[in-house]
Design a protein around this motif. Structure first.
Motif, PDB file in Angstrom:
ATOM      1  N   PHE A 155      52.955  36.140 -32.944  1.00 34.46           N
ATOM      2  CA  PHE A 155      53.343  35.313 -34.094  1.00 34.46           C
ATOM      3  C   PHE A 155      54.437  34.345 -33.655  1.00 34.46           C
ATOM      4  CE2 PHE A 155      56.776  35.188 -37.389  1.00 34.46           C
ATOM      5  CZ  PHE A 155      56.205  34.209 -38.191  1.00 34.46           C
ATOM      6  N   THR A 156      54.220  33.043 -33.959  1.00 35.34           N
ATOM      7  CA  THR A 156      55.163  32.028 -33.504  1.00 35.34           C
ATOM      8  C   THR A 156      55.762  31.196 -34.623  1.00 35.34           C
ATOM      9  OG1 THR A 156      53.336  30.477 -33.159  1.00 35.34           O
ATOM     10  CG2 THR A 156      54.046  31.793 -31.248  1.00 35.34           C
ATOM     11  N   HIS A 157      55.085  31.117 -35.770  1.00 32.00           N
ATOM     12  CA  HIS A 157      55.481  30.090 -36.736  1.00 32.00           C
ATOM     13  C   HIS A 157      54.851  30.391 -38.081  1.00 32.00           C
ATOM     14  CE1 HIS A 157      55.174  25.728 -38.255  1.00 32.00           C
ATOM     15  NE2 HIS A 157      56.450  25.984 -38.151  1.00 32.00           N
ATOM     16  N   ILE A 158      55.564  30.116 -39.161  1.00 35.02           N
ATOM     17  CA  ILE A 158      55.006  30.222 -40.494  1.00 35.02           C
ATOM     18  C   ILE A 158      55.244  28.919 -41.230  1.00 35.02           C
ATOM     19  CG2 ILE A 158      57.129  31.344 -41.343  1.00 35.02           C
ATOM     20  CD1 ILE A 158      55.356  32.766 -43.414  1.00 35.02           C
ATOM     21  N   ARG A 159      54.182  28.438 -41.881  1.00 38.09           N
ATOM     22  CA  ARG A 159      54.265  27.211 -42.685  1.00 38.09           C
ATOM     23  C   ARG A 159      53.609  27.497 -44.022  1.00 38.09           C
ATOM     24  NH1 ARG A 159      51.009  23.224 -39.416  1.00 38.09           N
ATOM     25  NH2 ARG A 159      50.235  25.063 -38.318  1.00 38.09           N
ATOM     26  N   GLY A 160      54.422  27.777 -45.044  1.00 40.03           N
ATOM     27  CA  GLY A 160      53.868  28.105 -46.350  1.00 40.03           C
ATOM     28  C   GLY A 160      53.034  29.362 -46.270  1.00 40.03           C
ATOM     29  N   GLN A 161      51.729  29.242 -46.470  1.00 38.54           N
ATOM     30  CA  GLN A 161      50.825  30.382 -46.430  1.00 38.54           C
ATOM     31  C   GLN A 161      49.948  30.355 -45.180  1.00 38.54           C
ATOM     32  OE1 GLN A 161      49.200  29.790 -50.507  1.00 38.54           O
ATOM     33  NE2 GLN A 161      49.941  31.860 -50.892  1.00 38.54           N
ATOM     34  N   GLN A 162      50.501  29.870 -44.098  1.00 39.49           N
ATOM     35  CA  GLN A 162      49.789  29.835 -42.825  1.00 39.49           C
ATOM     36  C   GLN A 162      50.671  30.399 -41.720  1.00 39.49           C
ATOM     37  OE1 GLN A 162      47.122  26.503 -41.738  1.00 39.49           O
ATOM     38  NE2 GLN A 162      48.536  26.167 -40.033  1.00 39.49           N
ATOM     39  N   LEU A 163      50.094  31.299 -40.918  1.00 40.22           N
ATOM     40  CA  LEU A 163      50.783  31.918 -39.795  1.00 40.22           C
ATOM     41  C   LEU A 163      50.144  31.437 -38.503  1.00 40.22           C
ATOM     42  CD1 LEU A 163      50.716  35.566 -41.213  1.00 40.22           C
ATOM     43  CD2 LEU A 163      52.654  33.991 -41.293  1.00 40.22           C
ATOM     44  N   ASP A 164      50.965  31.041 -37.539  1.00 35.36           N
ATOM     45  CA  ASP A 164      50.465  30.557 -36.253  1.00 35.36           C
ATOM     46  C   ASP A 164      50.659  31.615 -35.173  1.00 35.36           C
ATOM     47  OD1 ASP A 164      49.840  28.170 -37.472  1.00 35.36           O
ATOM     48  OD2 ASP A 164      51.631  27.126 -36.766  1.00 35.36           O
TER      49      ASP A 164
ATOM     50  N   ALA B 167      41.960  30.460 -21.846  1.00 31.65           N
ATOM     51  CA  ALA B 167      42.311  29.797 -23.106  1.00 31.65           C
ATOM     52  C   ALA B 167      41.086  29.387 -23.913  1.00 31.65           C
ATOM     53  CB  ALA B 167      43.187  28.576 -22.825  1.00 31.65           C
ATOM     54  N   GLY B 168      39.955  29.133 -23.234  1.00 31.16           N
ATOM     55  CA  GLY B 168      38.755  28.765 -23.972  1.00 31.16           C
ATOM     56  C   GLY B 168      38.265  29.877 -24.868  1.00 31.16           C
ATOM     57  N   SER B 169      38.460  31.121 -24.435  1.00 33.57           N
ATOM     58  CA  SER B 169      38.046  32.273 -25.224  1.00 33.57           C
ATOM     59  C   SER B 169      39.130  32.759 -26.161  1.00 33.57           C
ATOM     60  CB  SER B 169      37.625  33.418 -24.294  1.00 33.57           C
ATOM     61  OG  SER B 169      36.498  33.065 -23.522  1.00 33.57           O
ATOM     62  N   TYR B 170      40.391  32.503 -25.786  1.00 34.61           N
ATOM     63  CA  TYR B 170      41.517  32.981 -26.580  1.00 34.61           C
ATOM     64  C   TYR B 170      42.495  31.829 -26.824  1.00 34.61           C
ATOM     65  CZ  TYR B 170      39.620  37.508 -25.305  1.00 34.61           C
ATOM     66  OH  TYR B 170      38.785  38.581 -25.131  1.00 34.61           O
ATOM     67  N   PRO B 171      42.155  30.933 -27.742  1.00 31.48           N
ATOM     68  CA  PRO B 171      43.018  29.780 -28.024  1.00 31.48           C
ATOM     69  C   PRO B 171      44.161  30.150 -28.968  1.00 31.48           C
ATOM     70  CG  PRO B 171      41.103  29.717 -29.428  1.00 31.48           C
ATOM     71  CD  PRO B 171      40.913  30.915 -28.529  1.00 31.48           C
ATOM     72  N   SER B 172      45.118  29.238 -29.100  1.00 34.19           N
ATOM     73  CA  SER B 172      46.113  29.375 -30.158  1.00 34.19           C
ATOM     74  C   SER B 172      45.413  29.218 -31.507  1.00 34.19           C
ATOM     75  CB  SER B 172      47.203  28.308 -30.001  1.00 34.19           C
ATOM     76  OG  SER B 172      47.928  28.530 -28.809  1.00 34.19           O
ATOM     77  N   LEU B 173      45.805  30.023 -32.485  1.00 33.84           N
ATOM     78  CA  LEU B 173      45.082  30.074 -33.749  1.00 33.84           C
ATOM     79  C   LEU B 173      46.040  30.127 -34.924  1.00 33.84           C
ATOM     80  CD1 LEU B 173      42.416  32.719 -32.696  1.00 33.84           C
ATOM     81  CD2 LEU B 173      41.963  30.304 -33.184  1.00 33.84           C
ATOM     82  N   SER B 174      45.571  29.664 -36.062  1.00 36.33           N
ATOM     83  CA  SER B 174      46.325  29.734 -37.305  1.00 36.33           C
ATOM     84  C   SER B 174      45.557  30.569 -38.316  1.00 36.33           C
ATOM     85  CB  SER B 174      46.569  28.339 -37.875  1.00 36.33           C
ATOM     86  OG  SER B 174      47.380  27.584 -36.989  1.00 36.33           O
ATOM     87  N   VAL B 175      46.266  31.438 -39.019  1.00 37.64           N
ATOM     88  CA  VAL B 175      45.667  32.363 -39.978  1.00 37.64           C
ATOM     89  C   VAL B 175      46.278  32.103 -41.351  1.00 37.64           C
ATOM     90  CG1 VAL B 175      45.245  34.784 -40.531  1.00 37.64           C
ATOM     91  CG2 VAL B 175      45.433  34.073 -38.134  1.00 37.64           C
ATOM     92  N   GLN B 176      45.434  31.991 -42.360  1.00 37.20           N
ATOM     93  CA  GLN B 176      45.911  31.820 -43.728  1.00 37.20           C
ATOM     94  C   GLN B 176      46.183  33.183 -44.356  1.00 37.20           C
ATOM     95  OE1 GLN B 176      43.501  29.062 -46.112  1.00 37.20           O
ATOM     96  NE2 GLN B 176      42.429  28.521 -44.224  1.00 37.20           N
ATOM     97  N   TYR B 177      47.170  33.238 -45.251  1.00 33.76           N
ATOM     98  CA  TYR B 177      47.375  34.479 -45.990  1.00 33.76           C
ATOM     99  C   TYR B 177      47.654  34.197 -47.461  1.00 33.76           C
ATOM    100  CZ  TYR B 177      52.527  34.316 -46.483  1.00 33.76           C
ATOM    101  OH  TYR B 177      53.810  33.993 -46.842  1.00 33.76           O
ATOM    102  N   ARG B 178      47.333  35.195 -48.284  1.00 34.36           N
ATOM    103  CA  ARG B 178      47.538  35.120 -49.727  1.00 34.36           C
ATOM    104  C   ARG B 178      48.070  36.460 -50.221  1.00 34.36           C
ATOM    105  NH1 ARG B 178      46.563  30.776 -48.259  1.00 34.36           N
ATOM    106  NH2 ARG B 178      45.076  29.236 -49.069  1.00 34.36           N
ATOM    107  N   ARG B 179      48.959  36.421 -51.191  1.00 34.71           N
ATOM    108  CA  ARG B 179      49.400  37.618 -51.889  1.00 34.71           C
ATOM    109  C   ARG B 179      48.566  37.714 -53.166  1.00 34.71           C
ATOM    110  NH1 ARG B 179      54.213  40.820 -52.338  1.00 34.71           N
ATOM    111  NH2 ARG B 179      53.690  42.493 -53.827  1.00 34.71           N
ATOM    112  N   ILE B 180      47.812  38.800 -53.309  1.00 33.52           N
ATOM    113  CA  ILE B 180      46.961  39.006 -54.471  1.00 33.52           C
ATOM    114  C   ILE B 180      47.341  40.346 -55.080  1.00 33.52           C
ATOM    115  CG2 ILE B 180      44.595  39.202 -55.308  1.00 33.52           C
ATOM    116  CD1 ILE B 180      43.716  37.573 -52.869  1.00 33.52           C
ATOM    117  N   ASN B 181      48.119  40.306 -56.138  1.00 30.39           N
ATOM    118  CA  ASN B 181      48.664  41.504 -56.767  1.00 30.39           C
ATOM    119  C   ASN B 181      49.439  42.307 -55.727  1.00 30.39           C
ATOM    120  OD1 ASN B 181      47.513  40.786 -59.276  1.00 30.39           O
ATOM    121  ND2 ASN B 181      45.555  41.651 -58.658  1.00 30.39           N
ATOM    122  N   ASP B 182      49.024  43.548 -55.455  1.00 28.72           N
ATOM    123  CA  ASP B 182      49.759  44.363 -54.491  1.00 28.72           C
ATOM    124  C   ASP B 182      49.160  44.299 -53.091  1.00 28.72           C
ATOM    125  OD1 ASP B 182      47.460  45.647 -55.235  1.00 28.72           O
ATOM    126  OD2 ASP B 182      48.328  47.666 -55.253  1.00 28.72           O
TER     127      ASP B 182
END
Length: 259
Positions: free
Chosen positions: A195-204, A215-230
């Motif tokens: 984990f390197t960075h958070i921007r709002g609801q996105q984790l890098d 790197a072609g098989s394992y690139p840098s990636l961004s993951v979205q997240y949401r809080r839904i109730n608990d």
């Protein structure tokens, strides 16, 4: 198709993530009507029974049934016809040719997402209950590197916010694995993506040194997240052209966390 509310209920197709050309289905499920080794509900939902299921406990039966049912309904949306989702020897989902997808389930909630491989090279989703603020530091040391823990501290204004961020990062790494494993057929650990960075609801995330030579098989990636109730939910989709998710900007931690 007959719907038994005693096992699966509250089916929804509302996708909390803005992922183009995907089909998403979620539901609630209950173990109350299931006994150990009882797979009679699988016929009701037209889900194939794997051989090992007759030895399973009610919790495993219910979550597998709900996850596979959501997956088959997502495929119905995507392909316009019923399609089964098999199980590999390692129990990972087997999607129809030309389709990628992912399944998640946790404590009465299940969801599945699917897309054409012409649109996404891989896709992953995960859900987790927000971790207790009293979870043990020893567990965190197993899940995160020292640098990640430093970033988590920098981005957490209080214990509740920290617990949510820890949960989101943990879940995001699960989503990364689900997106990458079908393509690379290789297991990655929690320390293999940082984990390197958070921007709002996105984790890098960036791959660890042991993966950067590929790197072609394992690139840098961004993951979205949401809080839904608990629950905290995460999702990542790999682009076909570059096999990466949405592009990243600076890797300096930003602490805009949506609690």
């Amino acid at each position: 198709m007959h719907m038994s509310l005693s096992v699966i209920s509250d089916l929804t197709t509302h996708n909390p993530f803005p992922l183009a050309q995907t089909a998403y289905v979620a539901c609630r499920y209950s173990t109350h009507a299931i006994k150990a080794g009882n797979v009679s509900n699988f016929e009701t939902y037209d889900v194939a029974v794997p051989s090992w299921m007759e030895r399973a406990q009610p919790k495993r039966i219910a979550e597998y049934l709900a996850g596979r049912y959501c997956a088959q309904q997502a495929l119905r949306q995507l392909l316009g016809q019923p399609s089964a989702v098999g199980a590999a020897a390692d129990r990972s989902p087997i999607w129809p040719p030309g389709v990628c997808g992912a399944i998640t389930h946790h404590d009465g909630f299940a969801a599945a997402i699917a897309s054409h491989q012409s649109q996404h090279a891989g896709i992953g989703i995960d859900c987790e209950h927000v971790f207790s603020s009293q979870h043990k530091p020893r567990l965190e040391a197993r899940l995160f590197t020292a640098d990640e823990l430093t970033r988590i501290e920098a981005c957490s204004a209080n214990t509740a916010q920290r617990a949510q961020l820890v949960t989101a990062i943990f879940s995001a790494k699960e989503s990364l694995f689900k997106a990458l494993y079908p393509r690379n057929q290789s297991f990655i650990g929690f320390h293999d993506y940082a984990f390197t960075h958070i921007r709002g609801q996105q984790l890098d995330f960036t791959p660890a040194a042991n993966l950067q030579s590929n790197a072609g098989s394992y690139p840098s990636l961004s993951v979205q997240y949401r809080r839904i109730n608990d629950l905290v939910m995460t999702a990542v989709a790999l682009n076909c052209s570059t096999a990466t998710a949405s592009p990243q900007s600076t890797l300096v931690p930003s602490c805009a966390i949506n609690a």
